[in-house]
Scaffold this motif. Structure first.
Motif, PDB file in Angstrom:
ATOM      1  N   HIS A  78       0.913  -1.445  -0.162  1.00 54.25           N
ATOM      2  CA  HIS A  78      -0.176   0.370  -0.170  1.00 54.25           C
ATOM      3  C   HIS A  78       0.912   0.920   0.115  1.00 54.25           C
ATOM      4  O   HIS A  78       0.536   2.160   0.033  1.00 54.25           O
ATOM      5  N   VAL A  79       2.191   1.571   0.405  1.00 51.06           N
ATOM      6  CA  VAL A  79       2.553   2.274   0.327  1.00 51.06           C
ATOM      7  C   VAL A  79       3.538   2.579  -1.193  1.00 51.06           C
ATOM      8  O   VAL A  79       3.244   3.972  -1.650  1.00 51.06           O
ATOM      9  N   VAL A  80       3.106   1.260  -2.050  1.00 47.85           N
ATOM     10  CA  VAL A  80       4.307   2.021  -3.250  1.00 47.85           C
ATOM     11  C   VAL A  80       2.583   1.555  -4.274  1.00 47.85           C
ATOM     12  O   VAL A  80       2.767   1.432  -5.931  1.00 47.85           O
ATOM     13  N   SER A  81       1.856   1.656  -4.196  1.00 46.69           N
ATOM     14  CA  SER A  81       0.374   0.300  -4.568  1.00 46.69           C
ATOM     15  C   SER A  81       0.075   2.141  -6.060  1.00 46.69           C
ATOM     16  O   SER A  81      -0.457   1.606  -7.049  1.00 46.69           O
ATOM     17  N   ASP A  82       0.151   3.315  -5.466  1.00 46.97           N
ATOM     18  CA  ASP A  82       0.277   4.289  -6.645  1.00 46.97           C
ATOM     19  C   ASP A  82       1.205   3.975  -7.674  1.00 46.97           C
ATOM     20  O   ASP A  82       0.779   3.567  -9.338  1.00 46.97           O
ATOM     21  N   VAL A  83       2.408   3.708  -7.999  1.00 43.02           N
ATOM     22  CA  VAL A  83       2.990   3.446  -8.915  1.00 43.02           C
ATOM     23  C   VAL A  83       3.023   1.720  -9.706  1.00 43.02           C
ATOM     24  O   VAL A  83       2.939   2.393 -10.578  1.00 43.02           O
ATOM     25  N   ALA A  84       2.552   0.765  -8.514  1.00 48.62           N
ATOM     26  CA  ALA A  84       1.738  -0.018  -9.239  1.00 48.62           C
ATOM     27  C   ALA A  84       0.471  -0.277 -10.290  1.00 48.62           C
ATOM     28  O   ALA A  84       1.055  -0.654 -11.392  1.00 48.62           O
ATOM     29  N   LEU A  85      -0.393   0.747 -10.192  1.00 42.92           N
ATOM     30  CA  LEU A  85      -1.198   0.641 -10.992  1.00 42.92           C
ATOM     31  C   LEU A  85      -0.892   1.783 -11.730  1.00 42.92           C
ATOM     32  O   LEU A  85      -2.129   1.653 -12.962  1.00 42.92           O
ATOM     33  N   GLU A  86      -0.601   3.222 -11.568  1.00 42.67           N
ATOM     34  CA  GLU A  86      -0.571   4.198 -12.714  1.00 42.67           C
ATOM     35  C   GLU A  86       1.114   4.417 -12.862  1.00 42.67           C
ATOM     36  O   GLU A  86       1.109   5.787 -12.152  1.00 42.67           O
ATOM     37  N   PRO A  87       1.184   3.307 -13.039  1.00 43.96           N
ATOM     38  CA  PRO A  87       3.524   3.687 -13.195  1.00 43.96           C
ATOM     39  C   PRO A  87       3.426   5.758 -14.559  1.00 43.96           C
ATOM     40  O   PRO A  87       4.376   5.569 -13.971  1.00 43.96           O
ATOM     41  N   LYS A  88       2.871   5.439 -14.601  1.00 44.70           N
ATOM     42  CA  LYS A  88       3.152   7.092 -15.908  1.00 44.70           C
ATOM     43  C   LYS A  88       2.593   8.058 -14.916  1.00 44.70           C
ATOM     44  O   LYS A  88       2.976   9.023 -15.518  1.00 44.70           O
ATOM     45  N   THR A  89       1.679   8.078 -13.588  1.00 33.30           N
ATOM     46  CA  THR A  89       1.382   9.657 -13.768  1.00 33.30           C
ATOM     47  C   THR A  89       2.646   9.063 -11.718  1.00 33.30           C
ATOM     48  O   THR A  89       2.232  10.080 -11.674  1.00 33.30           O
ATOM     49  N   TYR A  90       3.165   7.609 -11.515  1.00 37.08           N
ATOM     50  CA  TYR A  90       3.522   8.686 -10.301  1.00 37.08           C
ATOM     51  C   TYR A  90       4.830   7.437 -10.281  1.00 37.08           C
ATOM     52  O   TYR A  90       5.082   6.639 -11.217  1.00 37.08           O
ATOM     53  N   ARG A  91       5.740   7.972  -9.445  1.00 37.33           N
ATOM     54  CA  ARG A  91       7.576   7.720  -9.141  1.00 37.33           C
ATOM     55  C   ARG A  91       7.483   7.724  -8.215  1.00 37.33           C
ATOM     56  O   ARG A  91       6.835   8.079  -6.534  1.00 37.33           O
ATOM     57  N   LEU A  92       8.767   7.158  -7.288  1.00 33.07           N
ATOM     58  CA  LEU A  92       8.976   6.301  -6.152  1.00 33.07           C
ATOM     59  C   LEU A  92      10.521   6.965  -6.183  1.00 33.07           C
ATOM     60  O   LEU A  92      11.016   7.061  -6.808  1.00 33.07           O
ATOM     61  N   GLU A  93      10.632   7.690  -4.706  1.00 29.80           N
ATOM     62  CA  GLU A  93      12.421   8.218  -3.796  1.00 29.80           C
ATOM     63  C   GLU A  93      12.799   7.627  -2.356  1.00 29.80           C
ATOM     64  O   GLU A  93      10.848   7.206  -1.515  1.00 29.80           O
ATOM     65  N   TYR A  94      13.555   7.723  -2.619  1.00 33.42           N
ATOM     66  CA  TYR A  94      14.151   6.755  -1.302  1.00 33.42           C
ATOM     67  C   TYR A  94      14.795   8.279  -0.414  1.00 33.42           C
ATOM     68  O   TYR A  94      15.410   8.854  -1.071  1.00 33.42           O
ATOM     69  N   THR A  95      14.643   8.113   0.804  1.00 33.48           N
ATOM     70  CA  THR A  95      15.469   9.149   1.571  1.00 33.48           C
ATOM     71  C   THR A  95      16.375   8.170   3.153  1.00 33.48           C
ATOM     72  O   THR A  95      15.285   7.685   3.274  1.00 33.48           O
ATOM     73  N   ALA A  96      17.934   8.500   2.935  1.00 31.44           N
ATOM     74  CA  ALA A  96      17.643   7.332   3.614  1.00 31.44           C
ATOM     75  C   ALA A  96      18.247   7.988   5.194  1.00 31.44           C
ATOM     76  O   ALA A  96      18.506   9.653   5.132  1.00 31.44           O
ATOM     77  N   ALA A  97      18.275   7.941   5.827  1.00 36.30           N
ATOM     78  CA  ALA A  97      19.346   8.565   7.653  1.00 36.30           C
ATOM     79  C   ALA A  97      20.254   9.114   7.540  1.00 36.30           C
ATOM     80  O   ALA A  97      20.267   9.469   8.175  1.00 36.30           O
ATOM     81  N   ASP A  98      21.292   8.769   6.193  1.00 39.29           N
ATOM     82  CA  ASP A  98      22.364  10.217   6.490  1.00 39.29           C
ATOM     83  C   ASP A  98      21.899  10.947   4.908  1.00 39.29           C
ATOM     84  O   ASP A  98      23.040  10.903   5.251  1.00 39.29           O
ATOM     85  N   GLY A  99      20.738  10.991   5.442  1.00 38.24           N
ATOM     86  CA  GLY A  99      20.474  12.785   4.385  1.00 38.24           C
ATOM     87  C   GLY A  99      21.026  11.365   2.442  1.00 38.24           C
ATOM     88  O   GLY A  99      19.920  12.472   1.385  1.00 38.24           O
ATOM     89  N   SER A 100      21.244  11.031   2.243  1.00 40.68           N
ATOM     90  CA  SER A 100      21.382  10.171   0.795  1.00 40.68           C
ATOM     91  C   SER A 100      20.008  10.186   0.618  1.00 40.68           C
ATOM     92  O   SER A 100      19.275   9.841   0.644  1.00 40.68           O
ATOM     93  N   HIS A 101      19.988  10.085  -1.483  1.00 40.91           N
ATOM     94  CA  HIS A 101      18.624   9.696  -1.225  1.00 40.91           C
ATOM     95  C   HIS A 101      18.644   9.423  -2.910  1.00 40.91           C
ATOM     96  O   HIS A 101      19.553   9.818  -3.670  1.00 40.91           O
ATOM     97  N   GLY A 102      17.253   8.843  -3.470  1.00 42.26           N
ATOM     98  CA  GLY A 102      17.340   8.591  -4.922  1.00 42.26           C
ATOM     99  C   GLY A 102      16.411   7.688  -5.384  1.00 42.26           C
ATOM    100  O   GLY A 102      15.117   8.096  -4.650  1.00 42.26           O
ATOM    101  N   ASP A 103      16.148   7.276  -6.163  1.00 41.18           N
ATOM    102  CA  ASP A 103      15.345   6.551  -7.484  1.00 41.18           C
ATOM    103  C   ASP A 103      14.524   4.504  -6.303  1.00 41.18           C
ATOM    104  O   ASP A 103      16.003   4.287  -6.045  1.00 41.18           O
TER     105      ASP A 103
END
Length: 440
Positions: A78-103
């Protein structure tokens, strides 16, 4: 005692005191369970955000955790369901505790257990492992657990609670955890004092305090093995969601049919109630209502905790059996019929966001007689159904039956089935009607 003996005794006592002091000092310096777990957790935790692909603004946040050195991570579906159902509309990113982030790349989903496997661009990072006792089902009740995640987007949080085994009377296999999970922690790990994963944060009871639920770790471990080498396209993932939902519903209704029905008494009527152990039943009466009721109404409702999260505006899979026995106290037959009328209406999800998911409902009403007439009362039956636009061959169905043998008493029975195949609905509905009997 000789001088030598006294000296030896003093040396022994000194050694004991020194050892005791060393133990006390070590205990004071060693971090507690929560401190130890939290100290090692941040490099292995992720915040996962869903963003609108065109605008770059987040629409929801959740948590996740690394399970391999090459960037594989577990979170909730349920955290990523929007991307599973509508991949052209949504995308995912992460942020780590050390401040790094990415796709974040979505690799695989486990819809029935609300899990997803993703990949992030972190390599040679520390990761979580699964608790062996949790995987083989031998974890003891009362074990202290620590839930980790990014609560309410306030930063990484640790919540302490206990393991209370699997939830009873539930088709969904969830762990009862006595910790207060909050929004944003979904998809984070719940670990033992050694930091090994026992479950995955999934939900909390909004109408209760300190009752939360975890997905058992064995489902996450199985998803990791299945998806480790999977190269699924967005189209594959969408198909997988549809297939998993269909398989889940087939298994549920097959189990319901195999468990069968038993008869329960409501006044002079006998009505079918399920024998499946994953239903929870409650009764209520209007006997103590004020002002004094002019018709007595005794109701039993049995509901299966078998729902599946599909999207933020669609949970489906509930199954309910409801019987209400009406008996006139001082109403004439026309007044009594007026009391019955609103209680005998079907309840399907209509309008609003449901137009996106459902076709218009279709209803059929008729009078039905079931042989032999001596034990089966005549029934007024209403059958309503609506299909899913996105999931072929699945329907929500409501069957309502009202006895027609008396003018001052009646049994109103309702069978509600979500996300069921049409043929399965017909068979279960027929068995349900055949179970309505009268004994006078």
């Amino acid at each position: 005692m000789s001088v030598g003996n006294v000296v030896s005794a003093l040396r022994w006592c000194g050694a004991v005191v020194l050892m005791a002091c060393s133990i006390a000092t070590a205990a004071a310096e060693a971090p507690s369970g929560a401190e130890g777990v939290y100290a090692s957790a941040p490099p292995r935790l992720l915040q996962i955000r869903t963003l609108v692909a065109g605008g770059g603004r987040q629409t929801s946040t959740g948590s996740g955790f690394l399970v391999s050195s090459d960037g594989l991570a577990i979170t909730n579906y349920h955290v990523v369901s929007d991307v599973a159902l509508e991949p052209k509309t949504y995308r995912l990113e992460y942020t780590a505790a050390d401040g790094s982030h990415g796709d974040v790349t979505l690799l695989a989903v486990d819809l029935p257990n609300d899990l997803a496997l993703v990949r992030v661009d972190k390599h040679d990072a520390p990761f979580f492992t699964f608790d062996k006792a949790a995987l083989d089902g031998t974890l003891q009740k009362g074990e202290r657990l620590y839930s980790l995640g990014n609560s309410l987007d306030l930063g990484f949080t640790i919540i302490e609670g206990t393991y209370n085994g699997l939830v009873e009377h539930s088709y969904n296999e969830h762990i009862h955890f006595t910790g207060a999970l909050n929004p944003g922690m979904s998809g984070g790990p719940a670990v033992d004092p050694q930091g090994q994963v026992v479950g995955i944060n999934v939900a909390t009871r909004r109408d209760r305090q300190l009752i939360s639920f975890l997905v058992p770790a064995r489902f996450a471990a199985a998803l990791l093995e299945r998806g480790r080498t999977q190269q699924a396209t967005p189209e594959d993932l969408r198909k997988d969601v549809t297939e998993q939902l269909g398989n889940r519903r087939t298994a549920l209704y097959k189990s319901l049919a195999e468990q069968g029905f038993r008869s329960d008494a409501f006044g002079p009527y006998q009505a079918p109630e399920t024998q499946a152990p994953w239903f929870e039943c409650w009764s209520q009466t209007n006997a103590s209502a004020s002002p004094k009721p002019r018709a007595s109404i005794n109701t039993t409702s049995c509901t299966a905790d078998a729902s599946v999260f599909i999207a933020s505006d669609l949970d489906t899979g509930a199954v309910q059996i409801n019987h209400s026995y009406f008996k006139s106290i001082d109403l004439n037959q026309f007044q009594f019929a007026n009391v019955l009328a609103p209680k005998a209406q079907p309840y399907l999800r209509l309008g609003g966001p449901y137009r996106k998911w459902y076709t218009p409902q279709h209803c059929h009403e008729d009078f039905v007689g079931i042989a032999p007439a001596s034990t089966h009362p005549p029934l007024r039956v209403m059958w309503c159904t609506q299909g899913y636009r996105e999931f072929a061959d699945l329907y929500d169905v409501v069957l309502v039956a009202v006895t027609q043998d008396q003018s001052d008493e009646a049994l109103v029975s309702r069978l509600s089935l979500q996300a069921i195949g049409y043929d399965d609905a017909i068979k279960l509905g027929q068995r349900f009607l055949e179970g309505l009997q009268v004994v006078r």
